[in-house]
Design a protein around this motif. Structure first.
Motif: not given
Length: 673
Positions: A324-330, A341-349, A382-394
């Protein structure tokens, strides 16, 4: 440039945070007695000024000027508050009490009283309007240059101190060097940043606190005699304005309807769920909370976990695996990275909140397939956050959903900071953007930010949640959430939703009614029969007030700082407002100057590795418990300290401080695109 005295315009003796000279007597014994004291004080005040009766519409500012006089008749009210709400620490608030028209049931120190309906706003993005691009403004080049030079000086001095120290005082470096056949316990290189950079700021971090982290907070004062290597408490305590806690809706209270419900649950279930679980594997409260969460977020079912970090790190491996592939916000949270990392899936950001970068990456990974074999991916998440805690961006959710429909991937949205804090009904980013929550495959959130509790949840289709219950590690291996925490979740969430007066006809109608009524009130059938919320919580009116107060405070502080000339990141509707400092030396100075004001202000400063190296910042965390006067106090402090530290490097139109405070309502409602 202002004189040093201007930073503390009010002497410490005039601060509201003073010690009472004697223990209070004749204390109110209950909330009813407290309200009775309010009425008595109000009657005395009205008797003194029959010709000019004015109901206060906002909270008196924390910093009291010499022109404010506290009536002696109000002492019973103030002393009662000290005993009931401030843990009998001798701290009192010389403020004018609310009038009988404002029957507040919360302590002013925990939740600021504000009846002015102008200081309200609805957090909602206009339907059909494109989400604004949140650009991050860069400072002048001399700011960046001085920041890099500062780090170079710190690194050079650190290596020089290590070189000399290892030869003149080798005993202090034993844990970093091989000795007596033992390998070093810590890596010399890895611990360099902590030893030579972070230790200089340690007095700004990890302040020991006591009491409720509400509108104000009590911190234990600390001192050091070895340059922050060790810190010890002095025995003194300081109360200040709390702008550093994740208490978005102000439910971190020791008094009120939710707290009363928690006390009742303790009498019924005890403090711990261990040994008290049913044969089915959970208490009735667990099942109630899971049904209510699903109703709240508009999904078919949900599963809860006792720890927010573990929610991501133990659930993601149940969703994806090898092939499986996980695409993650940086800028995704560490719990997401750990779970992937625990899942063993490939990851791209992809680049933070950059829809074009996400689409380009999707085109590449779909066309190329798995590495080496080039077979199609089993699953793309695809994994994203609704509100990013360090940036305050949505997250730009509408655009991401368009890509989801086009490229057929699964979408996981982490709403740890957005649930309960965004949207006209507090349902998070789906509510904020007005999209169907069922269009998101997995909705994750926590109870620690907006609900004053602990733990987290994952919501989605029933088939998916049933799979997570079986394969997720948090179900079979983690401890269950204790009844008091569950009750806090249920009571606070029901307070936001409101409670429907009509019960459901049958238990089978729970799921269908939940989806049909989103974002409607919670059916009374879903709540424990013994849960009796006060009327203002039961009908949802207080929850709506909290949501609208939080939205006003967020926009007011964010836009006020921009008008003062500061560089801030993130969305105007975000309750997290990062104010950029850049230079590491300004972090400790800013934090200390805020704490040393006549009315102390406790803040959070953030630096590398939590942020990029040159983007050190202050992270203000807004709450519905704050009042407009509290935000004025913060803006005043930032305006004065910003001039001293040369922080006003932002572009755009600037307003003087007084104009910002006078035109706060206009500033919050104006279109700044």
């Amino acid at each position: 440039m202002p004189s040093p005295i201007a930073i503390n315009p009010v002497s410490p003796s005039q601060s509201i945070f003073k010690k009472t000279s004697k223990s209070p007597s004749n204390l109110p014994a209950s909330a009813a007695s407290y309200l009775s004291a309010v009425s008595q004080a109000d009657a005395h005040a009205r008797a003194r000024s029959l010709a000019n009766v004015v109901t206060p519409t906002s909270t008196p500012a924390l910093s009291m000027s010499s022109s404010v006089t506290v009536l002696s008749e109000d002492s019973i009210l103030r002393e009662g508050e000290v005993k009931m709400y401030d843990n009998d620490d001798g701290l009192s608030y010389p403020r004018v009490p609310p009038t009988s028209e404002q029957s507040f049931t919360t302590a002013h120190s925990e939740f600021g009283h504000c009846a002015n309906e102008e200081y309200r706003f609805t957090s909602q993005h206009p339907v059909g309007k494109p989400a604004p691009h949140q650009e991050e403004q860069d400072p002048p080049y001399y700011i960046l240059l001085s920041t890099y030079i500062s780090f170079m000086i710190l690194i050079c001095l650190g290596h020089l101190r290590d070189f000399i120290g290892k030869r003149l005082k080798p005993s202090a470096y034993t844990h970093l060097q091989p000795h007596d056949g033992w390998a070093p316990l810590n890596s010399d290189f890895d611990s360099f940043y902590i030893r030579r950079l972070k230790v200089r700021l340690d007095d700004c971090f990890s302040f020991p606190v006591t009491g409720v982290p509400g509108r104000t907070i009590i911190c234990y004062d600390r001192d050091t005699h070895d340059y922050n290597v060790t810190l010890h408490t002095t025995g003194r305590r300081t109360r200040g304005l709390n702008i550093s806690s994740y208490n978005y809706l102000g439910f971190a209270q020791a008094r009120g309807g939710c707290a009363d419900a928690v006390v009742e649950s303790i009498s019924r279930y005890g403090l711990s769920s261990c040994g008290a679980r049913l044969e089915a594997g959970s208490l009735d409260l667990h099942q109630t909370a899971e049904r209510l969460v699903a109703q709240f977020v508009g999904q078919e079912d949900s599963v809860i976990s006792s720890m927010g970090f573990a929610t991501n790190s133990t659930i993601i491996p149940a969703l994806v695996g090898k092939g499986c592939l996980v695409i993650s916000d940086e800028f995704n949270h560490a719990s997401i990275r750990f779970g992937v990392r625990l899942s063993g899936a490939s990851v791209r950001t992809f680049k933070h909140n950059n829809v074009k970068s996400l689409e380009d990456l999707l085109r590449e990974v779909i066309s190329q397939g798995q590495p080496k074999t080039h077979r199609p991916w089993k699953k793309i998440l695809v994994i994203v956050e609704g509100l990013y805690s360090m940036e305050g961006s949505m997250v730009n959710l509408p655009k991401v959903l368009e890509l989801k429909e086009k490229y057929k991937f699964y979408l996981f949205v982490d709403e740890a900071h957005s649930i309960g804090a965004l949207g006209p009904h507090g349902r998070g980013v789906t509510d904020y953007f007005g999209v169907n929550p069922l269009s998101v495959d997995v909705l994750m959130g926590t109870f620690t930010k907006s609900f004053g509790a602990a733990g987290g949840y994952v919501a989605g289709k029933k088939s998916l949640i049933d799979l997570i219950r079986v394969k997720g590690h948090s179900g079979p291996y983690a401890e269950a959430m204790p009844p008091p925490v569950l009750t806090q979740v249920i009571a606070s969430m029901a307070s936001i939703m409101g409670v429907a007066s009509e019960p459901l006809k049958t238990a089978n109608d729970v799921t269908s009614t939940a989806l049909a009524s989103y974002p409607g009130p919670a059916p009374v059938h879903m709540l424990p029969s013994w849960l009796d919320l006060p009327p203002l919580l039961k009908d949802g009116s207080e929850g709506q007030v909290r949501l609208r107060r939080l939205a006003f405070n967020s926009r007011y502080l964010s836009r006020g700082l921009k008008k003062l000339g500061f560089i801030t990141y993130g969305s105007d509707d975000s309750p997290i407002v990062p104010l950029m400092l850049f230079n590491p030396g300004k972090m400790c100075v800013f934090s200390r100057m805020m704490r040393q004001r006549a009315t102390p202000i406790f803040i959070v400063v953030v630096a590398y590795p939590a942020t990029p190296l040159v983007t050190s910042r202050v992270r203000f965390c807004l709450s519905a418990a704050h009042t407009k006067d509290d935000i004025d106090l913060i803006l005043t402090a930032c305006d004065e300290i910003g001039d001293w530290l040369d922080l006003k490097q932002g572009s755009g139109e600037r307003w003087p401080l007084q104009q910002i405070m006078d035109r706060a309502v206009e500033l919050v409602h104006m279109d700044m695109d």
